[in-house]
Design an enzyme around this catalytic site. Structure first.
Site, PDB file in Angstrom:
ATOM      1  CG  ASP A   9      32.496  12.399  28.987  1.00 30.52           C
ATOM      2  OD1 ASP A   9      33.633  12.542  29.663  1.00 30.52           O
ATOM      3  OD2 ASP A   9      31.666  11.203  29.098  1.00 30.52           O
ATOM      4  CG  ASP A 105      36.486  13.162  32.852  1.00 31.27           C
ATOM      5  OD1 ASP A 105      35.586  13.320  33.754  1.00 31.27           O
ATOM      6  OD2 ASP A 105      36.523  11.918  32.306  1.00 31.27           O
ATOM      7  CD  GLU A 106      31.450  13.053  33.051  1.00 32.80           C
ATOM      8  OE1 GLU A 106      30.106  13.345  33.017  1.00 32.80           O
ATOM      9  OE2 GLU A 106      31.736  12.029  33.465  1.00 32.80           O
TER      10      GLU A 106
END
Length: 410
Positions: A9, A105-106
């Site tokens: 993350d 974003d992960e």
């Protein structure tokens, strides 16, 4: 053999990318937000200094500035975020081809088959953290576990720039005291139902009777019971594996409130046009339409309606959406934000078979019109054909764009 799953993350992703380009922002409390002049005044991400003032993602700009009057606000640069997301995932793919992005974003990584080359899961996680920090100027938090759900909980457990390993031996100690809302897929409505039954932590969720949870939440209750007890065997998808499209939607926070039926029809027409075009591009049809409405006080309702027949036409989606709004909302009450989503998707070919009892002539004429518009837009650009109802509108509608009200990035 037990799997080794990582969940990586990016910390404060949007804000971190902005700080890479403008290092001076690292020294001040800063946040990324939409343009307040267009009423997209929501905090999308913040740096560590802003977090110390209690700035939270998804709160309004005026709420954030009450906490921190000196907060520096930066408008988002979405193209750069997409580029850095791709760069980050390219690093991940050097260690495994089983990389499944979960938002911009992960990502989950299955490194079970990579350990002989790169070491155990924690070692790979630490290597990724170092490389992302040194090569891209970003930081990531990584959860290491034997399934996807626990790996996700691990990446959330300690931030920023941290590795947390959750094993068969320590997961009860680490995870069971956490609030049930920390669990993946426990939304506000589910959390409220669980709380009424005395279930407040992941531990109490794990100990609850599975049949009771099924009665309370249906299949979701059974799924959450399994997740809390570590019984998640869902695979990490390969990088090149096709993703199933579950729904197709578009939302917009308007430059001014929608007030009255004419405004509502204009907003619905624009959003339905974009949703229908994407459905046709994916060769899908929807069997239900969902409408989410948010007023200026941020009260939000969500309603949906089953369709008489599957469709990928903007006119039919729009008619259904207006019907949902008129049956659940006072059309004279102001609407700040509207989202329209096509649900219960099926392949277009299947849809044709199910639609035989529908008025074929009328639909085919509308289909010919909308597919012709698709071809023109594909050749000359998305703004080459515009809806008459939005031409000259002061609602802030720009053809060919999507307007997410709140996005991942923090």
């Amino acid at each position: 053999m037990d799997r080794t799953i990582l969940h990586c993350d990016c910390n404060g992703f949007y804000a971190s990318v902005e700080c890479v380009h403008r290092p001076e922002l690292k020294r001040v409390p800063m946040a990324v937000c939409g343009n307040p002049e267009n009423r997209h005044g929501i905090i999308l991400a913040k740096n560590e200094l802003a977090k110390r003032f209690g700035i939270q993602t998804a709160e309004t700009v005026w709420q954030a500035r009450k906490k921190c009057p000196d907060l520096v606000l930066v408008q988002p640069h979405r193209g750069e975020y997409a580029r850095y997301s791709q760069l980050v995932n390219q690093v991940y793919q050097e260690y495994t081809d089983m990389v499944e992005p979960f938002g911009i974003d992960e990502s989950w990584l299955d490194v079970t088959g990579s350990k002989r080359l790169f070491g155990e899961g924690r070692q790979i996680a630490d290597t990724l953290r170092r490389r992302i920090r040194e090569e891209l100027g970003l930081t990531i938090s990584v959860g290491v576990s034997f399934n996807k759900v626990f790996a996700k909980l691990g990446s959330d457990y300690k931030k920023p720039d941290a590795t947390t390993e959750i094993t068969c031996d320590n997961y009860k100690e680490l995870l069971y005291p956490l609030p049930v809302t920390a669990m993946l897929f426990v939304g506000k409505a589910a959390a409220e139902l669980l709380a009424r039954s005395g279930i407040h932590t992941i531990g109490s969720l794990a100990q609850a009777d599975r049949a009771f949870l099924a009665r309370l939440l249906g299949k979701q209750g059974e799924m959450l019971s399994d997740y809390a007890r570590g019984l998640d065997d869902s695979p990490v998808r390969r990088t090149d594996e096709a993703r199933d499209v579950k729904s197709v939607g578009n939302g917009m926070t308007f430059r001014r409130n929608l007030e009255g039926l004419e405004d509502i029809r204009a907003g619905v027409a624009f959003l339905s046009d974009t949703v229908a075009a994407r459905l046709r591009r994916h060769r899908l049809k929807c069997q239900a339409v969902q409408v989410m409405i948010r007023n200026p006080s941020f009260r939000t309702i969500s309603r949906q309606r089953q369709l008489a027949h599957p469709t990928d036409l903007a006119k039919e989606i729009g008619e259904a959406a207006v019907g949902v709004i008129l049956s659940s909302w006072n059309p004279d009450a102001p609407i700040r934000m509207l989202t329209i989503t096509g649900m219960n998707l099926i392949d277009s070919d299947t849809g044709e078979q199910l639609s035989l009892i529908h008025s074929a002539d009328k639909s085919e004429r509308q289909r010919e019109l909308e597919t012709t518009i698709d071809r023109i837009r594909n050749k000359f650009g998305t703004s080459s054909v515009q809806l008459g109802s939005v031409l000259g509108s002061d609602l802030g509608i720009a053809p060919g764009k999507q307007y997410p009200d709140e996005e991942s990035g923090d």
